[in-house]
Write an enzyme that holds these catalytic residues in place. Sequence first.
Site, short mmCIF file in Angstrom:
data_model
loop_
_atom_site.label_atom_id
_atom_site.label_comp_id
_atom_site.label_asym_id
_atom_site.label_seq_id
_atom_site.Cartn_x
_atom_site.Cartn_y
_atom_site.Cartn_z
N ASP A 1 0.88 -1.16 0.00
CA ASP A 1 0.00 0.00 0.00
C ASP A 1 0.92 1.21 0.00
O ASP A 1 2.11 1.12 0.31
CB ASP A 1 -0.95 0.00 1.21
N TRP A 2 0.36 2.36 -0.33
CA TRP A 2 1.19 3.55 -0.57
C TRP A 2 1.85 4.04 0.73
O TRP A 2 1.22 4.64 1.58
CB TRP A 2 0.33 4.64 -1.21
#
Length: 740
Positions: free
Chosen positions: A224-225
């Site tokens: 995920d970012w």
Amino acid sequence: MNIDKLIGEMTLEEKASLLSGKDFWHTKEIKRLGIEKIMVSDGPHGLRKVQDGERDSIKANCFPTASSLACSFDRSLVERVGKAIGNECAAEDITVILGPGANIKRTPICGRNFEYFSEDPYLSGEMASAYIKGVQSQGVGTSLKHFACNNQEHRRMAISAETDERTLREIYLASFEAPIKNAKPWTVMCSYNRVNGEYASQSKKLLTDILRGDWEYGGLVMSDWGAVDDRVKGVFAGLDLEMPGSMGKNDELIVESVRSGKLDEKYVDICVKRVLNLVEKGTLHNKDAKWDKDKDHALCAEVQSECMVLLKNEGEILPLDKKDKIAFIGKFAQAPRYQGGGSSHINSYKVTSALDAVKDVCEVTYAQGYITERDETDKKLLSEAVSAAYDADKVVLFAGLPEAFESEGFDRQHMKMPCCQLELIDEVLKVNKNVIVVLHNGSPIEMPFADKVPAILESYLGGEAVGKAQVDILFGAVNPSGKLAETFPEKLSDNPSYLNYPGEGNTVKYKEGIFVGYRYYDKKEIEPLFPFGFGLSYTTFDYSDIIVSHDELKENQILTVKVTVTNTGRVKGKETVELYVRDLHSQVIRPQKELKGFEKTELEPGESKQIVFKLDKRAFAYYDAKVSAWRVEYGKFDILVGSSSRDIRLTKSVFVAPAEDLKEPYTINSLCSDVLQNPYGKKLIEELLEVSDDPDKSSDEFKVIWLGEMPLRSLVSFVPKKNITRETISKLVDKLNASL
Ligand code: BGC
């Protein structure tokens, strides 16, 4: 592309460079070797493509959010949505859309519930699979997210979700397992949080042992970012791609670790190979794909009309008659809330409100009623709304949660609607009882008005054409067929996670275990406001003729269950038939019932159809953490078929037996109750004790033993009159074992 050859030609620095993003949305290219970059974009309910140098994403169609889509209980519908989004991605040269989200709804106040499908892993897994199949049929990849246990936004980048192995497998991972196995997403996105103390982004157990080992996943895992903590551990654990990247810092760390001997280069090569596989797939989509935004807008409306859930319809106040004097009240009639905030936010192509859509049907009066900027009653708006209600035959009151109440990035504080809207409902009811409340919310809310209004229609966050779907349902152009994909409790404190949410500091313990959603309300006999799987129609359905293929099923056989559904009302309608399984005599703690099948079917008035379900071993199994395997307990199971989790219409029992006869020998320490399960064992005990099957004739000793659940050796001490010795028992055991 000959990937192995390419890897052979790469420097270590080049390899490491491929393991993180070039920027927010691209992988890196290596021009020297002809390796192209690819682009990924959010997701999941439409395309949020941000072009280089732009702040806003391009205009795109905003489909109903996952919370709404799941209420369709319709795999082919969700697949169509996936297809449309996949085609949009192809037209925009996007290789992977970042979705769907398959996290389980543990608490109704998780800020991101609108992006997730259900509290039930089977339903969630089926919906995610359908979405993935649809998108990927267009030569575009998906990213199944957020793996795993991202069930709250509160402290999401630090929290450790602590759960026992059985709960993890049966509830939280099962929702990912089915889509991984059945739909094979090109990518998986790991979650921000930690699971049992370890960041998902560096968990070998999650990313390699379970995902690639147990589930045989062959695709890529991206972070995920900003979810990466220790990049080197991540490479070892199986995290192929870091997104969006770390300005090259983590790439350097990877190089250093290989050079210093801390990380074997083979792990880097494995990740590089998966990145290159994905880059290669970036060429698969149709380069001439065309995106017809008006066509997809119409699809948004059609899909949403299959998802809306009619929660109450007293006195058949709905559908409305266009000849009535109708007032639409509430700001959401004119400016609906139709999507959630955060990374999934779509720059919508166009929005059709109910006020827009109703123009094609009849005239209505409109009053705004409330504001959404603050929870504050606007006296003028309130009094205009009350007088519009006074003048009308019927009032449709559009209410729900304003944007500030729920979004990615934070959880709700409570389950209440704004007070100004509740006051409006009360005031309107004083002058007109014919009030239909139409709701807009990403997840359950308390409804203090539920008993006071004759009708409630749930829209969830229904996408850019929600108004058209609402009007179609309100006036009967479409018969409602959505059912709740989650329980609506009366109040937040009824929810099973309540005592342990949001946890303490950076730890949240999932102490309710497997009792998530209806599994808990059922077991605790708590009456919810609206149960899982519930939704009304303008027609009625009758269930009959349940047939099961086996009375006694061997563990590895498939059970076929057939039921007949008949439309007994006056209009055409769709019904979702739900199938649950209940283990009747379990040695482990199990839910009262678990969803294991559903089918939606359309029926003309008077028409009947036979619905067929197939159940495999997994439908009866629980996860036995002691042996790290799914295990079926032999014995009786109920097959429950009905219209909601609390409206079971047909039941049939089936005995599940071992695939092969078990050869596990008896000993003098075997429990009498286990021996009595074996007909020959029962006969031997009865002979020994000189008792008969007839309870009236059986001796007291026998009853005591039977009730006492004692081992065989205890017969020596507790049946003195019969003068039983240990040798007698040993002989009995030998005889019994010889018969196996
Ligand atoms: C979200 C992801 C999203 C990513 C890219 C993250 O904050 O958790 O779901 O795909 O951002 O926007």
